[in-house]
Design a protein around this motif. Structure first.
Motif, short mmCIF file in Angstrom:
data_model
loop_
_atom_site.label_atom_id
_atom_site.label_comp_id
_atom_site.label_asym_id
_atom_site.label_seq_id
_atom_site.Cartn_x
_atom_site.Cartn_y
_atom_site.Cartn_z
N MET A 1 10.37 -8.58 -16.06
CA MET A 1 10.49 -7.16 -15.74
C MET A 1 11.60 -6.52 -16.56
N ARG A 2 11.38 -5.28 -16.95
CA ARG A 2 12.42 -4.53 -17.64
C ARG A 2 13.59 -4.29 -16.69
N LEU A 3 14.78 -4.19 -17.27
CA LEU A 3 15.97 -4.00 -16.45
C LEU A 3 15.90 -2.68 -15.68
N ALA A 4 15.35 -1.65 -16.32
CA ALA A 4 15.23 -0.36 -15.63
C ALA A 4 14.34 -0.46 -14.40
N ASP A 5 13.25 -1.24 -14.51
CA ASP A 5 12.36 -1.42 -13.37
C ASP A 5 13.03 -2.25 -12.27
N ALA B 1 0.83 -1.20 0.00
CA ALA B 1 0.00 0.00 0.00
C ALA B 1 0.86 1.26 0.00
N CYS B 2 0.28 2.33 -0.54
CA CYS B 2 0.92 3.64 -0.46
C CYS B 2 -0.18 4.69 -0.37
N SER B 3 0.19 5.91 -0.09
CA SER B 3 -0.79 6.98 -0.01
C SER B 3 -1.20 7.42 -1.42
N PRO B 4 -2.50 7.64 -1.66
CA PRO B 4 -2.93 8.10 -2.99
C PRO B 4 -2.33 9.45 -3.37
N SER B 5 -1.90 10.23 -2.38
CA SER B 5 -1.33 11.55 -2.66
C SER B 5 0.18 11.51 -2.80
N ALA B 6 0.76 10.30 -2.81
CA ALA B 6 2.22 10.18 -2.89
C ALA B 6 2.71 10.58 -4.28
N GLY B 7 3.99 10.89 -4.36
CA GLY B 7 4.61 11.21 -5.64
C GLY B 7 4.84 9.96 -6.47
N SER B 8 5.40 10.17 -7.67
CA SER B 8 5.54 9.06 -8.62
C SER B 8 6.48 7.97 -8.13
N THR B 9 7.53 8.34 -7.38
CA THR B 9 8.46 7.32 -6.89
C THR B 9 7.75 6.32 -5.99
N ALA B 10 6.97 6.82 -5.04
CA ALA B 10 6.24 5.93 -4.13
C ALA B 10 5.19 5.13 -4.88
N LEU B 11 4.50 5.77 -5.83
CA LEU B 11 3.49 5.04 -6.61
C LEU B 11 4.16 3.95 -7.44
N ARG B 12 5.31 4.27 -8.03
CA ARG B 12 5.98 3.29 -8.87
C ARG B 12 6.45 2.10 -8.05
N ARG B 13 6.93 2.36 -6.85
CA ARG B 13 7.37 1.26 -5.99
C ARG B 13 6.18 0.39 -5.57
N ALA B 14 5.07 1.03 -5.28
CA ALA B 14 3.87 0.25 -4.93
C ALA B 14 3.43 -0.59 -6.12
#
Length: 445
Positions: free
Chosen positions: A404-408, A288-301
């Motif tokens: 998964m892509r190497l970048a991910d 889980a992450c906060s819906p108001s989080a930035g892209s880094t947190a969203l991407r990790r989730a």
């Protein structure tokens, strides 16, 4: 044809109206008559006309009472009042109550015909506008899934700014659950990935997969997510980086609620894949992450859902895996002091985050030099080497078990760039990530 009801307590008036006017040529048909306002209301409810011609003076319920009732119950209905010369005060009241126009008795054919032609033009315009709105609405509904997908992927792969008012308003316009901030403080957003598996005998001999199955699986996933119990709470989307997977974003008031929501959806997806397509399916529920989080947190989730999905065993068995399941976690060394063991647990749990010896020293209130010596003594490895080893181990698992892509993979395992991961991986394993995957597939010796 537009439907018309005549209301007058004198049958001769209604008969005269029928005979005087070429109703069909004007685009109307008379579908009922009434002798008072009460009968007229009943006829309107059953026949759903577009036009009512009514007298003012009628028993039981007069024309004014009828207009007031229609204004409340049938505001879209057009009403023309029939009145005598001495009813003009009533007519004025009728116009204030919503009457479209009035016609004096005895009715003159030309006057009523001209009025009906005008009303028909208005009704035609309304019908065309309604069709245009319906066409626009249909086009919007067809485009909505793509627009939602673009928004979600943009938030995941975009910059690291937290969403502002414009982003939240756009999410609201796109009916995106969880991204508009409507769930309030403490809300949790999660991602889930789903993949189909082909059971033995499902396809002709020698054929392992079929592109049509992938399309059918995605369609079934979208159909399930559109059911009333999830509609507006779950957003399905695809990602070209993972073409075999179907993804879902879901938000709830808290972490437990978002997990339960996706677990219920996952069970329904697995059942639908088996029942409709005769396919097995696996689902991975992310952290889980906060819906108001930035892209880094969203991407990790998001990537945590991909990682959870990658931990499902190969083969045609349906299964649901969560990001916090203990499976796949590397074995922890058993020796060490309580502090060093705690630091090792922190590294294994938070390897994707920024970790430094200075941070650990501050967290555990220790001198940096002393902690460095103690860590090497208890583990046989320097702090930085241990962190790199844990990260490389996770990267190796993802290279072996996922597409998964190497970048991910680099981002998920805490490496700053894919090239940095490649260099570290080749130094540790003697092969580049691409060569490692090729060897596992049997493409290279």
């Amino acid at each position: 044809m537009y439907r018309v009801i005549l209301a007058d307590d004198e049958p001769e008036i209604c008969k005269g109206l029928r005979l005087k006017i070429a109703w069909e040529r004007l685009g109307f048909e008379i579908v009922g008559e009434a002798r008072n306002g009460k009968e007229a209301l009943s006829a309107i409810a059953s026949e759903r006309p577009q036009l009512l011609l009514t007298d003012i003076r009628m028993p039981v319920m007069d024309g004014l009472e009828l207009l007031q009732a229609c204004k409340r119950l049938h505001p879209e209905l057009r009403i023309v009042v029939l009145s005598g010369h001495d009813d003009f005060q009533y007519v004025q009241t009728a116009l204030r109550c919503g009457a479209r126009d009035y016609v004096l008795k005895p009715v003159v054919r030309r006057d009523l015909t001209e009025l009906l032609e005008t009303i028909r033009g208005e009704l035609d315009a309304e019908r065309e506008n309604a069709r245009a709105r319906e066409a626009i609405g249909l086009q919007w509904r067809r485009r909505l899934p793509l627009l939602q997908e673009q928004y979600v992927l943009g938030r995941i792969y975009g910059g690291d700014e937290t969403p502002g008012i414009a982003e939240r308003e756009e999410a609201r316009r796109l009916e995106l659950a969880g991204f508009d901030g409507a769930d309030g403080e403490g809300a949790a957003l999660r991602f889930m990935g789903a993949e189909y598996r082909v059971p033995p005998g499902r396809l002709p001999a020698g054929k392992e997969d079929d592109e049509r199955l992938a399309l059918a699986f995605r369609l079934v996933c979208r159909e399930v997510a559109a059911e009333a119990r999830w509609s507006g709470r779950v957003t399905p989307f695809t990602d070209k980086a993972y073409p075999r997977f179907m993804f879902f974003a879901a938000a709830a008031e808290d972490e437990a609620g978002s997990e339960a929501l996706l677990a219920e959806l996952a069970a329904a997806l697995l059942a639908a894949a088996e029942g409709s397509l005769r396919l097995a399916a696996v689902a991975g529920i992310g952290a889980a992450c906060s819906p108001s989080a930035g892209s880094t947190a969203l991407r990790r989730a998001y990537l945590s859902a991909v990682t959870a999905l990658s931990r499902t065993p190969a083969g045609p068995a349906s299964r649901i895996v969560r990001a916090d399941d203990p499976e796949g976690r590397a074995a922890r060394p058993s020796a060490g002091t309580e502090t060093i063991e705690a630091i090792r647990r922190h590294i294994e749990d938070a390897y994707k985050d920024e970790i430094s010896l200075a941070m650990m020293a501050e967290r555990f209130h220790m001198n940096v030099t002393y902690l460095s010596e103690l860590f090497k003594k208890q583990t046989g490895s320097t702090f930085s080497d241990y962190v790199a080893e844990v990260r490389l181990g996770r990267a190796e698992l993802l290279l072996r078990d996922t597409a998964m892509r190497l970048a991910d993979i680099a981002e998920w395992t805490g490496f700053s760039t894919a090239s940095y991961l490649s260099a570290a991986f080749k130094k540790r394993y003697g092969l580049s990530p691409a060569d490692y995957r090729a060897r596992l597939r049997g493409d290279r010796p």
